[in-house]
Structure formats: C-alpha cells, structure tokens
Design an enzyme around this catalytic site. Structure first.
Site, PDB file in Angstrom:
ATOM      1  N   CYS A  51      58.045  38.890   8.339  1.00 49.43           N
ATOM      2  CA  CYS A  51      58.864  37.670   8.337  1.00 49.43           C
ATOM      3  C   CYS A  51      58.741  36.915   7.021  1.00 49.43           C
ATOM      4  O   CYS A  51      57.634  36.726   6.496  1.00 49.43           O
ATOM      5  CB  CYS A  51      58.458  36.771   9.499  1.00 49.43           C
ATOM      6  SG  CYS A  51      59.438  35.256   9.629  1.00 49.43           S
ATOM      7  N   CYS A  60      52.887  32.161  13.605  1.00 46.72           N
ATOM      8  CA  CYS A  60      52.078  33.376  13.445  1.00 46.72           C
ATOM      9  C   CYS A  60      50.980  33.112  12.418  1.00 46.72           C
ATOM     10  O   CYS A  60      51.201  32.424  11.431  1.00 46.72           O
ATOM     11  CB  CYS A  60      52.925  34.551  12.967  1.00 46.72           C
ATOM     12  SG  CYS A  60      54.226  35.065  14.110  1.00 46.72           S
ATOM     13  N   CYS A 134      62.983  35.187  13.033  1.00 43.92           N
ATOM     14  CA  CYS A 134      61.776  35.121  13.843  1.00 43.92           C
ATOM     15  C   CYS A 134      61.543  36.490  14.471  1.00 43.92           C
ATOM     16  O   CYS A 134      62.456  37.063  15.067  1.00 43.92           O
ATOM     17  CB  CYS A 134      61.882  34.058  14.936  1.00 43.92           C
ATOM     18  SG  CYS A 134      60.327  33.848  15.861  1.00 43.92           S
ATOM     19  N   GLN A 237      54.312  32.480  31.795  1.00 41.76           N
ATOM     20  CA  GLN A 237      53.603  33.364  30.884  1.00 41.76           C
ATOM     21  C   GLN A 237      54.539  33.684  29.720  1.00 41.76           C
ATOM     22  O   GLN A 237      55.752  33.816  29.891  1.00 41.76           O
ATOM     23  CB  GLN A 237      53.164  34.633  31.600  1.00 41.76           C
ATOM     24  CG  GLN A 237      52.143  34.401  32.709  1.00 41.76           C
ATOM     25  CD  GLN A 237      50.802  33.895  32.193  1.00 41.76           C
ATOM     26  OE1 GLN A 237      50.495  34.001  31.004  1.00 41.76           O
ATOM     27  NE2 GLN A 237      50.002  33.327  33.078  1.00 41.76           N
ATOM     28  N   ASP A 330      43.122  30.741  37.735  1.00 36.30           N
ATOM     29  CA  ASP A 330      43.877  30.780  36.474  1.00 36.30           C
ATOM     30  C   ASP A 330      44.022  29.356  35.940  1.00 36.30           C
ATOM     31  O   ASP A 330      45.108  28.773  35.967  1.00 36.30           O
ATOM     32  CB  ASP A 330      45.247  31.422  36.704  1.00 36.30           C
ATOM     33  CG  ASP A 330      46.078  31.496  35.421  1.00 36.30           C
ATOM     34  OD1 ASP A 330      45.505  31.377  34.329  1.00 36.30           O
ATOM     35  OD2 ASP A 330      47.307  31.663  35.528  1.00 36.30           O
ATOM     36  N   CYS A 356      43.352  31.692  29.383  1.00 42.02           N
ATOM     37  CA  CYS A 356      44.007  31.643  28.083  1.00 42.02           C
ATOM     38  C   CYS A 356      43.052  31.115  27.021  1.00 42.02           C
ATOM     39  O   CYS A 356      43.478  30.760  25.921  1.00 42.02           O
ATOM     40  CB  CYS A 356      45.272  30.778  28.140  1.00 42.02           C
ATOM     41  SG  CYS A 356      44.972  29.079  28.633  1.00 42.02           S
TER      42      CYS A 356
END
Length: 398
Positions: A51, A60, A134, A237, A330, A356
């Site tokens: 990118c 990123c 993207c 998610q 979770d 996470c």
C-alpha cells in the site's frame, strides 16, 4: 555475498524489529541486518509493502513482513504474554485473515477547505491519511470511500466526523457520527446516497444516539445461519474468516458439552453456533445486542436463554457456574478479572477463553491455573492483518 551486521531476530509486540543485541528498529523484519550506521538491509522475510499509504497510515503497522513472518509475529505475541505469567502450553500456528477481508472499520473525516479528508489516522497522531487505496478493507467497504468523501464535502462542518462501516447480510451499514446539517436538502442527500449505493442502512449520530435515515429492510448479521438484528455501530468480529476460526476453536474446546454458558455473548457469535447441539445460557451487559440475540434464537428455535447482565458488577458466582458442563468467556480488552476469579473457584470442567488482548488473557488464565485448571492449548488468530492486534481462543480443563 553475505551481508555483515547485527541480525534482526524477532518482532516486538509494538511492531519494531529486535536485533540480536537487543536494539529496537522500526520497520525491520526477522532476517534483516542492522548495519553500524543504523540502516537496515532487507532479509528474506522483508517484503515490499503493498500500500502506498504505509507506513504513515495507522491502519497497518506490519506490511513489511511477509506471510510467514507475520504469522510468526501473531503466534509470538501469545507466547510472550504467556511467558510473563510463567505459563506454558501448546500454542498452535496462527490463523491469519487474507488481505481485503475486513468487514468493519471506523474511518475519520475532516474538512480541509472545500475538500474532506477521509481515512484512518496516522500512528500516534490525530492526522488523517486521506485514503486512496486499502489492502485490508473488503472491496465493498472501500468502494464507498470516494463517494462518502464527496457526500461529506457537501455537509460536514468544521468539526470532525467518524464513519463506521460494516458489511451486513443485506449490504453495507453506514453510521456517521458528528455534526451534520439537518436541512431538508441535506437529509434528502443522505437518503439519495444510500439508495444509489444500495446501502443496507444509513444512520447519523449527532450526539444523541444513532438516528436511522435509510433502512428499506431490517439490517441483520447471521451467525450459524441465524439472522440477528444489527444495531448501528454494533460490534462484529473483524473478518468472517477470523470469526470462523474463533467459532471452530470454541467448538473444539467445548466438545460435546450438553449445557454451556456464553459470557459476554454480544449478538450471539458463539451462542447460536453452540446451540446447534447444546443448551446455551448467554449473558451480556449491552441491552440491545442481548435482546436481538434472544429474539433471533426464539425465531430459529435455538435453545438459548439470554440474560441482560453486567458481568463486571455481577459476575456469575461459582454456584451458578457449577450448573454448566462448559463455559465460554469472551470479554473486552480489559479481560474479566472478577469473572475469572469466580470461574477459578467453580467446578466447571471446561473453559473456552476468547480474547482480543493476550496480556489480560494471560493474567486471567494465571488465576484459573493457580486454582487447579490446566491450559491445554491456545489458537492465535490474526484478524487485523498487518496490525499488532492479536486475538485467540484457548481451552482450559480441570
């Protein structure tokens, strides 16, 4: 001819390469060489970032890593978190979502003269990188970036706005948060935009909660074949592939347990999948998601008992937990210290922990292991490709 210099041996949790002598180097990959002048000679795992916005865009941090080294980074994040708590177990190879599969994202918008910048912010900054390509977003989401920029140019004031995008069963759901005009022409522009681009829904939140401006049919998201009403801005998610990996891990951990508790159940990602073969208790503090899950399970005939319950203020007590053959947990990024302590004091034979945040996961699992649980395995999942964000599912047994 071999290149001399200090070898980059791994990538740290924040994404910088670490040399053999312990130096941290930005945008270095395992196998790179760090020269005396601090320049980096790329090695076999250093790829050309795909990118043009990398590394400025904060979406990123690791596009310079090839497939193998990025998967190892995801796995190493879990191993590192476990080691800080003196935990050891089987850590499976990471499951990484492919490029262009992110089905939800929050972009930021800001006026610059007559134009509007729209995209992710720079790492560690509020500056917006105006997105022109993207490699992580679903094509359906990215296709809306340029049209949304034009729409906002006509109605965005001096304050920033956020644009929440999510792929639903019926198309893209768009929620714009921020001060937009309420003139008739602008209202008509919003509905016209939604109709032209085939949106599932378009909502605006000017500080008083989301107000839907376009929704020809109810927006839903399906779990295990069951459509569930999706609220604007609701949690999903990040990728379908990541969700499938986590669901498969939970099913693997729970096995044939006939009655299961799903704690922090949300819209029912795990509840509805488990209810194909078990009775499920679903606990969730957010009112709208748990009511949506309850209604969806009822329509589909799935055996889910859904309860609106704040598991931080009122975690399930050991006596309540002992009714279940397995527990799925979770929690948000902070983990679930109180609920983990209650599980540790219970007799539940199997726990599937989805997280996470490897650090809060390792802290909570340490509490359980000190009370007689064994950590059988951990499955790392990289849904947020080329980022430092890592998810996982793990199995604990008594």
């Amino acid at each position: 001819m071999p290149v001399s210099g200090d070898l980059i041996v791994r990538v740290a949790a924040r994404g910088e390469g670490i040399s053999a002598d312990g130096r941290h180097v930005a945008f270095a990959a395992p196998g790179d060489r760090l020269l005396p002048d601090n320049s980096v000679v790329p090695g076999p795992h250093h790829q050309a970032p795909p990118c043009r916005h990398f590394p400025a865009c904060g979406g990123c941090q690791l596009q310079h890593l090839d497939e193998e080294s990025y998967a190892l980074f995801v796995r190493d994040r879990v191993l590192g978190a476990l080691s800080t708590q003196n935990l050891a177990t089987e850590v499976r190879p990471a499951l990484v979502s492919p490029p262009r599969t992110r089905r939800r994202a929050t972009l930021h918008a800001e006026r610059r003269g007559r134009q509007v910048l729209l995209g992710f912010t720079e790492t560690g900054s509020h500056r917006i990188v105006d997105m022109t390509e993207c490699h992580v977003l679903l094509p359906e989401l990215f296709a809306l970036v340029a049209p949304l920029r034009m729409l906002l140019a006509a109605m965005l004031g001096e304050r920033r706005a956020d644009v929440h995008l999510a792929q639903t069963d019926r198309g893209v759901d768009v929620l714009i948060t921020g001060a937009l005009g309420d003139k008739l022409a602008e209202l008509e522009a919003l509905t016209g935009f939604a109709e032209r681009h085939g949106l599932a829904r378009l909502s605006v939140d000017d500080g008083y909660g989301p107000e839907t401006r376009w929704e020809p049919e109810p927006a839903t998201i399906s779990f295990a074949g069951v459509p569930v009403a999706l609220q604007p801005g609701a949690f999903l998610q990040a990728t379908r592939e990541g969700e499938a990996a986590l669901v498969a891990g939970v099913k693997d951990a729970v096995g044939s347990a006939p009655i299961v508790a799903d704690l922090f159940a949300g819209l029912g990602t795990f509840s509805l999948a488990l209810a194909e073969r078990a009775k499920v208790y679903a606990g969730e503090a957010a009112r709208e998601p748990i009511l949506a899950l309850k209604a969806a399970a009822s329509r589909a005939g799935r055996p889910v008992f859904a309860e609106h319950r704040d598991l931080y203020r009122r975690p399930l007590a050991p006596a309540e937990l002992d009714r279940f053959a397995a527990v799925v947990i979770d929690p948000p990024r902070a983990g679930a210290r109180e609920q983990a302590a209650a599980i540790a004091a219970s007799k539940v034979p199997v726990v599937a922990y989805v997280s996470c945040n490897p650090s809060s996961f390792a802290r909570d699992v340490k509490t359980m292991c000190e009370s007689g649980y064994r950590l059988d395995w951990v499955q790392p999942v990289g849904q947020f490709r080329w980022s430092t964000h890592v998810e996982l599912v793990a199995r604990l047994t008594r």
